[in-house]
Design a protein around this motif. Sequence first.
Motif, PDB file in Angstrom:
ATOM      1  N   ALA A   1       0.835  -1.204   0.000  1.00  0.00           N
ATOM      2  CA  ALA A   1       0.000   0.000   0.000  1.00  0.00           C
ATOM      3  C   ALA A   1       0.870   1.253   0.000  1.00  0.00           C
ATOM      4  CB  ALA A   1      -0.925  -0.009   1.216  1.00  0.00           C
ATOM      5  N   ALA A   2       1.935   1.257   0.800  1.00  0.00           N
ATOM      6  CA  ALA A   2       2.820   2.420   0.865  1.00  0.00           C
ATOM      7  C   ALA A   2       3.532   2.652  -0.468  1.00  0.00           C
ATOM      8  CB  ALA A   2       3.835   2.238   1.985  1.00  0.00           C
ATOM      9  N   MET A   3       3.962   1.596  -1.124  1.00  0.00           N
ATOM     10  CA  MET A   3       4.644   1.748  -2.414  1.00  0.00           C
ATOM     11  C   MET A   3       3.692   2.256  -3.490  1.00  0.00           C
ATOM     12  SD  MET A   3       7.348  -1.429  -2.689  1.00  0.00           S
ATOM     13  CE  MET A   3       6.119  -2.705  -2.429  1.00  0.00           C
ATOM     14  N   SER A   4       2.464   1.764  -3.505  1.00  0.00           N
ATOM     15  CA  SER A   4       1.512   2.236  -4.516  1.00  0.00           C
ATOM     16  C   SER A   4       1.153   3.695  -4.279  1.00  0.00           C
ATOM     17  CB  SER A   4       0.252   1.361  -4.510  1.00  0.00           C
ATOM     18  OG  SER A   4      -0.543   1.593  -3.361  1.00  0.00           O
ATOM     19  N   HIS A   5       1.091   4.094  -3.008  1.00  0.00           N
ATOM     20  CA  HIS A   5       0.825   5.504  -2.705  1.00  0.00           C
ATOM     21  C   HIS A   5       1.961   6.380  -3.210  1.00  0.00           C
ATOM     22  CE1 HIS A   5       0.878   9.239  -0.359  1.00  0.00           C
ATOM     23  NE2 HIS A   5      -0.442   9.106  -0.328  1.00  0.00           N
ATOM     24  N   ALA A   6       3.201   5.976  -2.963  1.00  0.00           N
ATOM     25  CA  ALA A   6       4.347   6.762  -3.406  1.00  0.00           C
ATOM     26  C   ALA A   6       4.360   6.918  -4.920  1.00  0.00           C
ATOM     27  CB  ALA A   6       5.639   6.102  -2.928  1.00  0.00           C
ATOM     28  N   ALA A   7       3.998   5.855  -5.638  1.00  0.00           N
ATOM     29  CA  ALA A   7       3.972   5.915  -7.102  1.00  0.00           C
ATOM     30  C   ALA A   7       2.923   6.915  -7.598  1.00  0.00           C
ATOM     31  CB  ALA A   7       3.700   4.525  -7.676  1.00  0.00           C
ATOM     32  N   SER A   8       1.736   6.867  -7.026  1.00  0.00           N
ATOM     33  CA  SER A   8       0.674   7.791  -7.445  1.00  0.00           C
ATOM     34  C   SER A   8       0.988   9.224  -7.055  1.00  0.00           C
ATOM     35  CB  SER A   8      -0.663   7.364  -6.825  1.00  0.00           C
ATOM     36  OG  SER A   8      -1.106   6.143  -7.377  1.00  0.00           O
ATOM     37  N   HIS A   9       1.558   9.386  -5.871  1.00  0.00           N
ATOM     38  CA  HIS A   9       1.938  10.720  -5.406  1.00  0.00           C
ATOM     39  C   HIS A   9       2.941  11.352  -6.366  1.00  0.00           C
ATOM     40  CE1 HIS A   9       3.034  13.975  -2.771  1.00  0.00           C
ATOM     41  NE2 HIS A   9       4.240  13.493  -2.536  1.00  0.00           N
ATOM     42  N   GLY A  10       3.927  10.579  -6.776  1.00  0.00           N
ATOM     43  CA  GLY A  10       4.921  11.080  -7.714  1.00  0.00           C
ATOM     44  C   GLY A  10       4.311  11.420  -9.059  1.00  0.00           C
ATOM     45  N   ALA A  11       3.380  10.598  -9.536  1.00  0.00           N
ATOM     46  CA  ALA A  11       2.745  10.847 -10.837  1.00  0.00           C
ATOM     47  C   ALA A  11       1.907  12.116 -10.815  1.00  0.00           C
ATOM     48  CB  ALA A  11       1.882   9.644 -11.222  1.00  0.00           C
ATOM     49  N   VAL A  12       1.199  12.349  -9.726  1.00  0.00           N
ATOM     50  CA  VAL A  12       0.379  13.561  -9.610  1.00  0.00           C
ATOM     51  C   VAL A  12       1.266  14.800  -9.606  1.00  0.00           C
ATOM     52  CG1 VAL A  12      -1.124  14.874  -8.058  1.00  0.00           C
ATOM     53  CG2 VAL A  12      -1.592  12.462  -8.497  1.00  0.00           C
ATOM     54  N   LEU A  13       2.338  14.788  -8.822  1.00  0.00           N
ATOM     55  CA  LEU A  13       3.227  15.945  -8.771  1.00  0.00           C
ATOM     56  C   LEU A  13       3.929  16.183 -10.112  1.00  0.00           C
ATOM     57  CD1 LEU A  13       4.916  15.742  -5.242  1.00  0.00           C
ATOM     58  CD2 LEU A  13       2.921  17.059  -5.968  1.00  0.00           C
ATOM     59  N   ASP A  14       4.317  15.116 -10.795  1.00  0.00           N
ATOM     60  CA  ASP A  14       4.980  15.261 -12.095  1.00  0.00           C
ATOM     61  C   ASP A  14       4.061  15.932 -13.109  1.00  0.00           C
ATOM     62  OD1 ASP A  14       7.341  14.176 -11.234  1.00  0.00           O
ATOM     63  OD2 ASP A  14       6.975  12.176 -12.060  1.00  0.00           O
ATOM     64  N   LEU A  15       2.812  15.490 -13.160  1.00  0.00           N
ATOM     65  CA  LEU A  15       1.883  16.084 -14.112  1.00  0.00           C
ATOM     66  C   LEU A  15       1.549  17.522 -13.718  1.00  0.00           C
ATOM     67  CD1 LEU A  15       0.240  15.771 -16.640  1.00  0.00           C
ATOM     68  CD2 LEU A  15      -1.580  14.683 -15.316  1.00  0.00           C
ATOM     69  N   ALA A  16       1.469  17.788 -12.423  1.00  0.00           N
ATOM     70  CA  ALA A  16       1.210  19.154 -11.968  1.00  0.00           C
ATOM     71  C   ALA A  16       2.347  20.086 -12.391  1.00  0.00           C
ATOM     72  CB  ALA A  16       1.041  19.174 -10.459  1.00  0.00           C
ATOM     73  N   ARG A  17       3.577  19.633 -12.268  1.00  0.00           N
ATOM     74  CA  ARG A  17       4.717  20.450 -12.715  1.00  0.00           C
ATOM     75  C   ARG A  17       4.628  20.729 -14.215  1.00  0.00           C
ATOM     76  NH1 ARG A  17       7.584  16.503  -9.497  1.00  0.00           N
ATOM     77  NH2 ARG A  17       8.022  17.356  -7.410  1.00  0.00           N
ATOM     78  N   LEU A  18       4.213  19.729 -14.969  1.00  0.00           N
ATOM     79  CA  LEU A  18       4.083  19.893 -16.411  1.00  0.00           C
ATOM     80  C   LEU A  18       3.040  20.955 -16.750  1.00  0.00           C
ATOM     81  CD1 LEU A  18       5.094  18.797 -19.136  1.00  0.00           C
ATOM     82  CD2 LEU A  18       3.236  17.127 -19.057  1.00  0.00           C
ATOM     83  N   LEU A  19       1.962  21.017 -15.969  1.00  0.00           N
ATOM     84  CA  LEU A  19       0.919  22.023 -16.211  1.00  0.00           C
ATOM     85  C   LEU A  19       1.484  23.432 -16.059  1.00  0.00           C
ATOM     86  CD1 LEU A  19      -2.212  20.558 -14.362  1.00  0.00           C
ATOM     87  CD2 LEU A  19      -1.742  20.568 -16.814  1.00  0.00           C
TER      88      LEU A  19
END
Length: 373
Positions: free
Chosen positions: A284-302
């Motif tokens: 659960a912790a690893m899947s959270h870290a993966a999603s957290h990183g993906a959200v921040l990456d796309l936000a930076r791209l915006l």
Amino acid sequence: MIDQLLSEDQKAIDEVLTGFATREMRDHAAAAEAEGRTPPVVAGRLHELGVTAPLPASVGGAGPIAAPDYLLCVQRLAWGDPGMAYDAVVSGLPAVVVGRLGTAAQHTRLLGAAQDTPARGSLLVLEGHGRSPSEYRTTVRAAGEDVVVTGRKLAVLRADSADLVLLAARDDTGRLRLFALDGLPEGAVVVSPGEDADRSLGLRAAPTRTVILDDVRIPAAAELSAAPAQVEAALALVRLTTAALALGAGRAAIEYASTYATERIAFGKPIASYQGVAFLLAEAAMSHAASHGAVLDLARLLDESPAPQDLEQRTTDVVVRACGRAVDQTRAAVQVLGGHGYIADHPVERWYRDAMTLAALDHDPLVSAFRAP
């Protein structure tokens, strides 16, 4: 959970909001759900924070906040309580979009008084679980100095009392257009849930309704006349807030279950020492870290690119994965607590329901089962 993806400034923001969420939100969460609203004292303090509806400098605000920082704030408030966070964030999102896309005149007219009271905004955007912006069916057509809107909007917060409404519709060329209104337009019908209707599964502190627009006239001047790429980016940010809210629920559940597992003794040792529990929490912790990183990456791209390629599909993928994983994370927390996970004495059952509801707002959870994990 130590977040290695955050800058020093973001860690400072996270620390401040963690303290706020712990002091001001968690103690009120059960009452907020029971009463179906955010307690006024919490709403006032959320407004004082200034992070749910950051305003332009032209109306006395601190100016726009970077998308990653904004979504970090959303996530941490949802860690405190997803229902109250949803109420505050969605109430402020119309102001966020107007601040990014509106003219100076629209800032003054629509946001001028927003400094003094908590935001009471509403989104007339969503149309069906699993329907992305390119699939929205609400239409808009010109009618003199007005435009006429026809469609059906779902999951509308504060439908009959909003003082700032963001409306999304498509014209006959297929272009997506956004309008900002100082309240629900005349002629819009708020569907009553009925006296015998069941309450929503989750997010009960922020009850929503369905709104029907049948040839409703609104001023053409209400349009946020931004370039199509800017409109698409603004809607991507709106959608990413759902993912951030889900991430907050997932993180809260993982941390709570991890603490419980170290304190709960079975057969002479903490249940966290058993592989069946430890592996469940680690995954659960690893899947959270993966999603957290993906959200921040796309936000930076915006923030970095005015027109990222395939933005809608990329946003859909990030939201689907973040929300789906949050459901898995909160379910895992319930399982770690065993029978205790299903009773209201522990908050994990509420976070599970909230995550399920968030997962159904922007996409169809059944569709996400066929996507890559």
